[in-house]
Design a protein around this motif. Structure first.
Motif, PDB file in Angstrom:
ATOM      1  N   LEU A  65       1.900  -7.384 -15.710  1.00 59.40           N
ATOM      2  CA  LEU A  65       0.947  -7.961 -14.757  1.00 59.40           C
ATOM      3  C   LEU A  65       1.121  -7.329 -13.380  1.00 59.40           C
ATOM      4  N   GLY A  66       2.384  -7.158 -12.954  1.00 56.80           N
ATOM      5  CA  GLY A  66       2.623  -6.531 -11.664  1.00 56.80           C
ATOM      6  C   GLY A  66       2.277  -5.054 -11.664  1.00 56.80           C
ATOM      7  N   GLY A  67       2.536  -4.372 -12.770  1.00 52.19           N
ATOM      8  CA  GLY A  67       2.304  -2.936 -12.820  1.00 52.19           C
ATOM      9  C   GLY A  67       0.851  -2.535 -12.940  1.00 52.19           C
ATOM     10  N   ILE A  68       0.018  -3.401 -13.526  1.00 49.91           N
ATOM     11  CA  ILE A  68      -1.381  -3.035 -13.756  1.00 49.91           C
ATOM     12  C   ILE A  68      -2.127  -2.817 -12.456  1.00 49.91           C
ATOM     13  N   MET A  69      -1.707  -3.476 -11.368  1.00 49.60           N
ATOM     14  CA  MET A  69      -2.431  -3.337 -10.098  1.00 49.60           C
ATOM     15  C   MET A  69      -2.411  -1.900  -9.603  1.00 49.60           C
ATOM     16  N   ASN A  82      -6.488  -7.663  -5.503  1.00 48.48           N
ATOM     17  CA  ASN A  82      -5.054  -7.608  -5.818  1.00 48.48           C
ATOM     18  C   ASN A  82      -4.284  -8.804  -5.264  1.00 48.48           C
ATOM     19  N   ILE A  83      -4.847  -9.495  -4.271  1.00 47.10           N
ATOM     20  CA  ILE A  83      -4.090 -10.569  -3.616  1.00 47.10           C
ATOM     21  C   ILE A  83      -3.758 -11.698  -4.579  1.00 47.10           C
ATOM     22  N   PRO A  84      -4.746 -12.325  -5.263  1.00 47.16           N
ATOM     23  CA  PRO A  84      -4.364 -13.392  -6.199  1.00 47.16           C
ATOM     24  C   PRO A  84      -3.504 -12.891  -7.350  1.00 47.16           C
ATOM     25  N   ILE A  85      -3.815 -11.684  -7.851  1.00 51.26           N
ATOM     26  CA  ILE A  85      -3.008 -11.136  -8.952  1.00 51.26           C
ATOM     27  C   ILE A  85      -1.579 -10.901  -8.489  1.00 51.26           C
ATOM     28  N   GLY A  86      -1.441 -10.320  -7.285  1.00 53.16           N
ATOM     29  CA  GLY A  86      -0.112 -10.028  -6.773  1.00 53.16           C
ATOM     30  C   GLY A  86       0.705 -11.271  -6.488  1.00 53.16           C
ATOM     31  N   ILE A  87       0.068 -12.315  -5.978  1.00 52.42           N
ATOM     32  CA  ILE A  87       0.789 -13.564  -5.688  1.00 52.42           C
ATOM     33  C   ILE A  87       1.295 -14.186  -6.984  1.00 52.42           C
ATOM     34  N   VAL A  88       0.434 -14.212  -8.007  1.00 54.17           N
ATOM     35  CA  VAL A  88       0.857 -14.747  -9.305  1.00 54.17           C
ATOM     36  C   VAL A  88       2.000 -13.909  -9.875  1.00 54.17           C
ATOM     37  N   ALA A 122      10.376  -6.415  -3.911  1.00 46.67           N
ATOM     38  CA  ALA A 122      10.024  -5.661  -2.708  1.00 46.67           C
ATOM     39  C   ALA A 122       8.794  -4.786  -2.949  1.00 46.67           C
ATOM     40  N   GLY A 123       8.730  -4.169  -4.123  1.00 47.28           N
ATOM     41  CA  GLY A 123       7.568  -3.351  -4.454  1.00 47.28           C
ATOM     42  C   GLY A 123       6.284  -4.156  -4.474  1.00 47.28           C
ATOM     43  N   LEU A 124       6.338  -5.369  -5.034  1.00 50.43           N
ATOM     44  CA  LEU A 124       5.158  -6.241  -5.054  1.00 50.43           C
ATOM     45  C   LEU A 124       4.720  -6.606  -3.637  1.00 50.43           C
ATOM     46  N   VAL A 125       5.683  -6.927  -2.780  1.00 52.00           N
ATOM     47  CA  VAL A 125       5.347  -7.314  -1.405  1.00 52.00           C
ATOM     48  C   VAL A 125       4.717  -6.140  -0.658  1.00 52.00           C
ATOM     49  N   VAL A 126       5.306  -4.946  -0.784  1.00 50.84           N
ATOM     50  CA  VAL A 126       4.757  -3.765  -0.100  1.00 50.84           C
ATOM     51  C   VAL A 126       3.362  -3.449  -0.618  1.00 50.84           C
ATOM     52  N   PHE A 127       3.177  -3.526  -1.930  1.00 49.11           N
ATOM     53  CA  PHE A 127       1.858  -3.230  -2.496  1.00 49.11           C
ATOM     54  C   PHE A 127       0.823  -4.256  -2.029  1.00 49.11           C
ATOM     55  N   LEU A 128       1.209  -5.509  -1.984  1.00 54.20           N
ATOM     56  CA  LEU A 128       0.293  -6.547  -1.496  1.00 54.20           C
ATOM     57  C   LEU A 128      -0.071  -6.311  -0.034  1.00 54.20           C
ATOM     58  N   ALA A 129       0.916  -5.954   0.784  1.00 55.95           N
ATOM     59  CA  ALA A 129       0.633  -5.686   2.203  1.00 55.95           C
ATOM     60  C   ALA A 129      -0.357  -4.530   2.335  1.00 55.95           C
ATOM     61  N   GLY A 130      -0.170  -3.481   1.539  1.00 52.32           N
ATOM     62  CA  GLY A 130      -1.103  -2.367   1.571  1.00 52.32           C
ATOM     63  C   GLY A 130      -2.487  -2.744   1.092  1.00 52.32           C
ATOM     64  N   SER A 131      -2.556  -3.628   0.090  1.00 54.02           N
ATOM     65  CA  SER A 131      -3.851  -4.072  -0.422  1.00 54.02           C
ATOM     66  C   SER A 131      -4.607  -4.887   0.624  1.00 54.02           C
ATOM     67  N   ILE A 132      -3.903  -5.786   1.308  1.00 51.90           N
ATOM     68  CA  ILE A 132      -4.546  -6.598   2.350  1.00 51.90           C
ATOM     69  C   ILE A 132      -5.053  -5.696   3.475  1.00 51.90           C
ATOM     70  N   GLY A 133      -4.203  -4.760   3.914  1.00 51.24           N
ATOM     71  CA  GLY A 133      -4.610  -3.845   4.967  1.00 51.24           C
ATOM     72  C   GLY A 133      -5.796  -2.986   4.557  1.00 51.24           C
ATOM     73  N   SER A 134      -5.803  -2.487   3.323  1.00 47.51           N
ATOM     74  CA  SER A 134      -6.914  -1.658   2.844  1.00 47.51           C
ATOM     75  C   SER A 134      -8.205  -2.452   2.800  1.00 47.51           C
ATOM     76  N   GLY A 135      -8.104  -3.713   2.362  1.00 49.56           N
ATOM     77  CA  GLY A 135      -9.294  -4.548   2.298  1.00 49.56           C
ATOM     78  C   GLY A 135      -9.866  -4.887   3.664  1.00 49.56           C
ATOM     79  N   GLY A 170       4.438   1.150  -2.325  1.00 47.02           N
ATOM     80  CA  GLY A 170       4.744   0.034  -3.215  1.00 47.02           C
ATOM     81  C   GLY A 170       4.594   0.422  -4.674  1.00 47.02           C
ATOM     82  N   ALA A 171       3.533   1.147  -5.000  1.00 48.08           N
ATOM     83  CA  ALA A 171       3.314   1.572  -6.386  1.00 48.08           C
ATOM     84  C   ALA A 171       4.409   2.523  -6.843  1.00 48.08           C
TER      85      ALA A 171
END
Length: 512
Positions: free
Chosen positions: A22-26, A175-181, A85-98, A116-117
């Motif tokens: 689930l985390g890797g698919i993003m 990615n935000i809801p997926i990443g939080i889950v 840590a990878g999930l948090v960094v990827f989520l931060a990048g996703s929020i910023g990109s959005g 993060g990826a």
């Protein structure tokens, strides 16, 4: 983790696999989803397509640079902490990109996403390999391969669906809801793996990072520029290519020469036939897969006059075929070995690619879809057993290094495939879409013939294996594990992790 007595994966391992995937698919989806939005981004951000191409290139470069660091960090901080840590960094990048307000800000946030990826992608392999053990490597890697192979195909489809009714920003915000889950489930499911008391992680090979990360990134950049310009003889290609040769050559001298710090990736791993064969086949599978993923949509759009979304849907049979064959062949490889399955898959994929060399503008789409499905089946039958063979024959202490090498070479293979097909379509086609596609299909066919040859060097039927045991730290500096290996056990008692000694722990069960 334990396994049930009837051979099935126990519930705890199944939950871990689900959470990791689930985390890797993003990251896997985001690497290809953006391809569906190039025109939209250029229009909405009031910029050129050349600038928009850096939205993808920056992500890929950042991902590539961060992969080698994962090799060391996984034992310095533990796989669980690094995954979170990878999930948090990827989520931060996703929020910023959005929320990006222009093209430069989007590129910067995509770099954060890529960092993060770069942690998550090789960690998927490392965590699942360690949890499954060598006797279940094929089954677990087959399940992981479903995500890895279907992601590049589903990315443009998902991107097209989002763009049908939503802003391009939702390609990142989804990615935000997926990443939080994924983050919450990882906190509950991923086991702690702190170093044992009294052990210390190897010092970080700073020189190695300064050479291998930028070196691989420069190689990827050169290939990306070759794909964009459909030419290799441009300074935008030759300059980063020369930098890649110099930096990677410098790393080889550094890693094999005298040093006080263990190298980030021990190049003596390549003296092992099974390892070299596995990563070579992995690179070739990446080349063939992404060459086909690049060429097929062009064929449907240019020779058949389909739109981008319809072309993405017609590409789906390739991903479906791979998703069906990977779990099955991965599981079979635990009993039959990797070599026969990879050889059979290479033949099926090669014949399917050859069928595309006969395709024309009037070829029924049912036949091209069937050929794509068979190509996916064959590639899946090569991919999962090959990944499993690498982890089945590596001592567990060397799994992080093996993950990094495999993933970097797979990424390079993908870049080579895209660049080569872009060049072939433009030069051989000379304005004729069908002729260009046939030339691209020949490229894929030749790559799969080489894959068939390389697959003959994969391990055969697995032999009896000892279960991993804990071993103490080495007594001498020259036998200290390379960076990223920490003090984890090998697959035989007290394995050495350098040179030929690294192979000793797995050699007895490697070839049969």
């Amino acid at each position: 983790m334990a396994h049930t007595t009837d051979g099935r994966l126990d519930p705890a391992l199944r939950r871990l696999i689900g959470v990791i995937l689930l985390g890797g698919i993003m990251g896997i989806l985001d690497s290809s989803m953006i391809a569906a939005a190039a025109d939209t981004l250029a229009r909405d951000l009031d910029t050129s397509l050349a600038t928009v191409s850096w939205v993808s290139t920056s992500y890929l470069l950042a991902l590539t640079v961060s992969i080698p660091v994962t090799t060391w960090a996984v034992d310095r901080f533990g796989g669980r902490r690094l995954w979170l840590a990878g999930l948090v960094v990827f989520l931060a990048g996703s929020i910023g990109s959005g929320l990006a307000w222009d093209a430069p800000s989007l590129i910067v946030f995509r770099v954060v996403q890529g960092l993060g990826a770069g942690l998550l992608d090789p960690l998927m392999l490392t965590l699942l390999a360690r949890a499954s053990g060598p006797e279940r490597a094929g089954r677990v890697m087959g399940l992981m391969g479903v995500v890895g192979s279907s992601g590049p195909v589903l990315g443009p489809v998902v991107g097209g669906i989002i763009l049908q009714g939503l802003s391009w920003r939702w390609m990142f915000l989804v990615n935000i809801p997926i990443g939080i889950v994924a983050l919450v489930l990882a906190l509950r499911t991923v086991p702690k793996d702190a170093p044992a008391p009294g052990t210390t992680a190897a010092r970080l090979d700073v020189t190695g990072i300064a050479l291998i990360g930028p070196g691989v990134a420069a190689g990827v950049l050169a290939l990306s520029q070759a794909a964009e310009r459909a030419a290799f003889a441009a300074w935008q290609v030759l300059v980063p290519l020369a930098a890649a040769v110099l930096l990677l050559g410098g790393y080889a001298v550094h890693a094999l020469g005298g040093r006080t710090t263990a190298p980030l990736i021990d190049l003596r791993l390549f003296t092992r036939r099974s390892f070299s064969a596995s990563v070579t086949v992995g690179a070739l599978v990446g080349l063939a897969t992404f060459a086909a993923l690049f060429a097929l949509p062009l064929y449907y759009q240019q020779a058949r006059d389909h739109g981008s979304f319809a072309s993405a849907l017609l590409l789906a049979p390739l991903g479906v075929g791979s998703a069906l064959s990977m779990p099955l062949t991965g599981r079979l490889s635990d009993r039959l070995g990797s070599r026969p399955l990879a050889l059979g898959g290479s033949v099926v994929a090669g014949l399917s690619a050859f069928a595309f060399t006969r395709a024309g503008a009037q070829t029924p789409e049912a036949l091209t879809a069937l050929a794509a499905f068979a190509l996916g089946l064959g590639l899946g039958a090569v991919g999962a057993p090959t990944i499993a063979s690498l982890y089945r024959t590596l001592p567990s202490a060397l799994v992080p290094q093996g993950s990094s090498v495999l993933y970097m070479l797979n990424q390079l293979g993908a870049s080579v495939g895209i660049a080569t097909v872009a060049l072939v379509v433009q030069t051989a086609g000379d304005g004729d879409a069908v002729r260009g596609f046939r030339a691209a299909a020949w490229t894929v066919t030749i790559a799969l013939v080489v894959t068939l040859a390389a697959a003959t060097q994969l391990p055969g039927r697995p032999g009896p294996r000892q279960q991993p045991e804990e071993s103490g730290p080495p007594a001498a500096e020259e036998s200290a594990p390379p960076a990223g290996t920490g003090s984890r056990a090998g697959e035989d008692p007290a394995p050495s992790t350098t040179g030929e000694g690294a192979a000793a722990g797995a050699a007895r069960g490697e070839e049969r």
